[in-house]
Design a protein around this motif. Structure first.
Motif, mmCIF file in Angstrom:
data_model
loop_
_atom_site.group_PDB
_atom_site.id
_atom_site.type_symbol
_atom_site.label_atom_id
_atom_site.label_comp_id
_atom_site.label_asym_id
_atom_site.label_seq_id
_atom_site.Cartn_x
_atom_site.Cartn_y
_atom_site.Cartn_z
ATOM 1 N N VAL A 1 -79.278 -29.493 31.230
ATOM 2 C CA VAL A 1 -79.253 -29.740 29.787
ATOM 3 C C VAL A 1 -79.177 -31.241 29.519
ATOM 4 O O VAL A 1 -78.340 -31.932 30.102
ATOM 5 N N ALA A 2 -80.061 -31.718 28.655
ATOM 6 C CA ALA A 2 -79.982 -33.108 28.174
ATOM 7 C C ALA A 2 -79.472 -33.069 26.750
ATOM 8 O O ALA A 2 -79.959 -32.275 25.948
ATOM 9 N N MET A 3 -78.484 -33.910 26.431
ATOM 10 C CA MET A 3 -77.914 -33.804 25.091
ATOM 11 C C MET A 3 -77.520 -35.141 24.472
ATOM 12 O O MET A 3 -77.154 -36.091 25.146
ATOM 13 N N ASP A 4 -77.647 -35.153 23.173
ATOM 14 C CA ASP A 4 -77.070 -36.201 22.332
ATOM 15 C C ASP A 4 -75.905 -35.499 21.632
ATOM 16 O O ASP A 4 -76.111 -34.766 20.674
ATOM 17 N N PRO A 5 -74.681 -35.677 22.157
ATOM 18 C CA PRO A 5 -73.562 -34.862 21.654
ATOM 19 C C PRO A 5 -73.311 -35.079 20.170
ATOM 20 O O PRO A 5 -73.014 -34.134 19.449
ATOM 21 N N LEU A 6 -73.408 -36.335 19.736
ATOM 22 C CA LEU A 6 -73.252 -36.603 18.315
ATOM 23 C C LEU A 6 -74.313 -37.611 17.899
ATOM 24 O O LEU A 6 -74.368 -38.710 18.423
ATOM 25 N N ASP A 7 -75.163 -37.156 17.013
ATOM 26 C CA ASP A 7 -76.251 -38.007 16.527
ATOM 27 C C ASP A 7 -75.924 -38.484 15.118
ATOM 28 O O ASP A 7 -75.509 -37.680 14.283
ATOM 29 N N GLY A 8 -76.100 -39.786 14.916
ATOM 30 C CA GLY A 8 -75.814 -40.343 13.589
ATOM 31 C C GLY A 8 -74.440 -40.991 13.541
ATOM 32 O O GLY A 8 -73.741 -40.934 12.525
ATOM 33 N N SER A 9 -74.080 -41.644 14.629
ATOM 34 C CA SER A 9 -72.734 -42.223 14.768
ATOM 35 C C SER A 9 -72.316 -43.070 13.569
ATOM 36 O O SER A 9 -71.148 -43.078 13.191
ATOM 37 N N SER A 10 -73.281 -43.785 12.998
ATOM 38 C CA SER A 10 -72.906 -44.708 11.917
ATOM 39 C C SER A 10 -72.475 -43.939 10.671
ATOM 40 O O SER A 10 -71.920 -44.525 9.741
#
Ligand code: AHG
Ligand code: MN
Ligand code: MN
Ligand code: MN
Length: 329
Positions: free
Chosen positions: A115-124
């Motif tokens: 699995v490839a993941m962006d755990p939280l997108d939109g940090s800003s």
């Protein structure tokens, strides 16, 4: 409507996954379990996101991640939650994450998937109560089951994804995913603790009137992109840019629109990451009748060479993406 796999709006995600599994006699259930694990991690992150302002989960960690970005507390928490869910679930033998440089081994070498993941997108947007998300991409491993997974398992290419999707923590939380047959959205009902099928078999409009990019970067955009943006203004299209890829993508998917993250002065290869941002959204986009391109080729045809590589991304309604591409050199 006569789709053999169609289930009515209102069924739960669990029921839906089970139904799909029985519709494919060769399916063994591991992918189903993996999707349930991801959905569970999404519930936990939904909870953390919703109470972040109350229990001091906002703000930075004071460190930078491998991308040179300042890591937020929720970036770390989401990363940990996902790793835990995938490790406990047992179906994934390895993970890569935006927040970690190297492959994360779950210890489950008998797991069939990576699995490839962006755990939280939109940090800003975390600290200001604006929509954020999670993105995931799943491959069946190519290394032998029982052995240690390798980079090759992650660098198979976007067309080898067996499932991909995102969870958007917005005005409501919704999980949208595909296993390569259709794209479906499940809205989370926190009072029930269940995701409910709310957006079956998503088909995006062929054309749209929304354009989404970071206008502040325009000086670095190539001429073709600038010409395209000029045409959007001439046509009096609507500019909408949240700064959370998941949220911008989701809106444009449902309403029709184009999202652009071109190369900039600062990021010559674009900013977004191929394996856990561009590939999964491109897979979903194609399922829903949209297009995703780097400007030179379909995103899904890009040959990946490293875990955190970046790509320019133009994604959305096919008429809009075609118009843009015709202006690029
Ligand atoms: P992440 O928060 O996972 O690092 O991703 C940030 C990405 C994406 O969510 C968003 O669309 C884009 O960065 C916004 O970038 P700009 O602030 O440069 O517009
Ligand atoms: Mn980041
Ligand atoms: Mn991201
Ligand atoms: Mn992220």
């Amino acid at each position: 409507a006569s789709h053999p796999l169609a289930l009515p709006v209102g069924v739960t995600l669990d029921r839906y996954i089970m139904h799909r599994q029985t519709a494919f006699p060769y399916a063994t259930g591991e992918l189903s379990q993996l999707l349930r694990d991801i959905a569970l991690a999404g519930k936990i992150i939904h909870r953390e996101v919703n109470r972040a302002g109350l229990i001091d989960l906002t703000g930075g960690m004071g460190v930078q991640n491998v991308q040179g970005e300042s890591q937020q507390k929720l970036d770390m928490i989401a990363n940990i939650r996902f790793k835990r869910a995938l490790t406990n679930g047992g179906e994934a033998c390895a993970i890569i994450s935006e927040e970690e440089e190297d492959i994360i081994y779950t210890g489950n070498n008998n797991g069939k998937y990576v699995v490839a993941m962006d755990p939280l997108d939109g940090s800003s947007n975390i600290d200001v109560n604006v929509s954020i998300g999670t993105i995931f991409s799943i491959y069946r491993r190519i290394t032998p089951i029982g052995s240690e997974p390798t980079m090759a398992d992650f660098l198979q290419g976007g067309r080898r994804q067996v499932a991909a999707g995102y969870i958007l923590y917005g005005s409501s939380t919704i999980m949208v995913y595909t296993t390569g047959h259709s794209a479906n959205g499940f809205t989370y009902d926190a009072s029930l603790g269940e995701y409910i099928l709310s957006h079956p078999d998503i088909h995006s409009p062929a054309n749209g009137q929304i354009y989404s990019c970071n206008d502040g970067n325009i000086d670095g955009y190539e001429d073709g992109v600038r010409d395209y943006l000029t045409s959007c203004r001439r046509n009096q299209y609507t500019a909408r840019y949240i700064g959370s890829l998941v949220a911008d993508f989701h809106r444009n998917l449902l309403k029709g629109g184009i999202y652009l993250y071109p190369p900039t002065k600062k990021n010559k290869e674009g900013k977004l990451r191929l394996l856990y941002e561009a590939f999964p959204l491109a897979f979903l986009a194609e399922m829903a009748g949209c297009l995703a391109t780097s400007g030179h080729q379909a995103v899904l045809d890009i040959k990946p060479t490293s875990l955190h590589q970046r790509t320019p991304l133009y994604i959305g309604s096919p008429v809009m993406v075609d118009n843009l591409v015709s202006l690029l050199k």
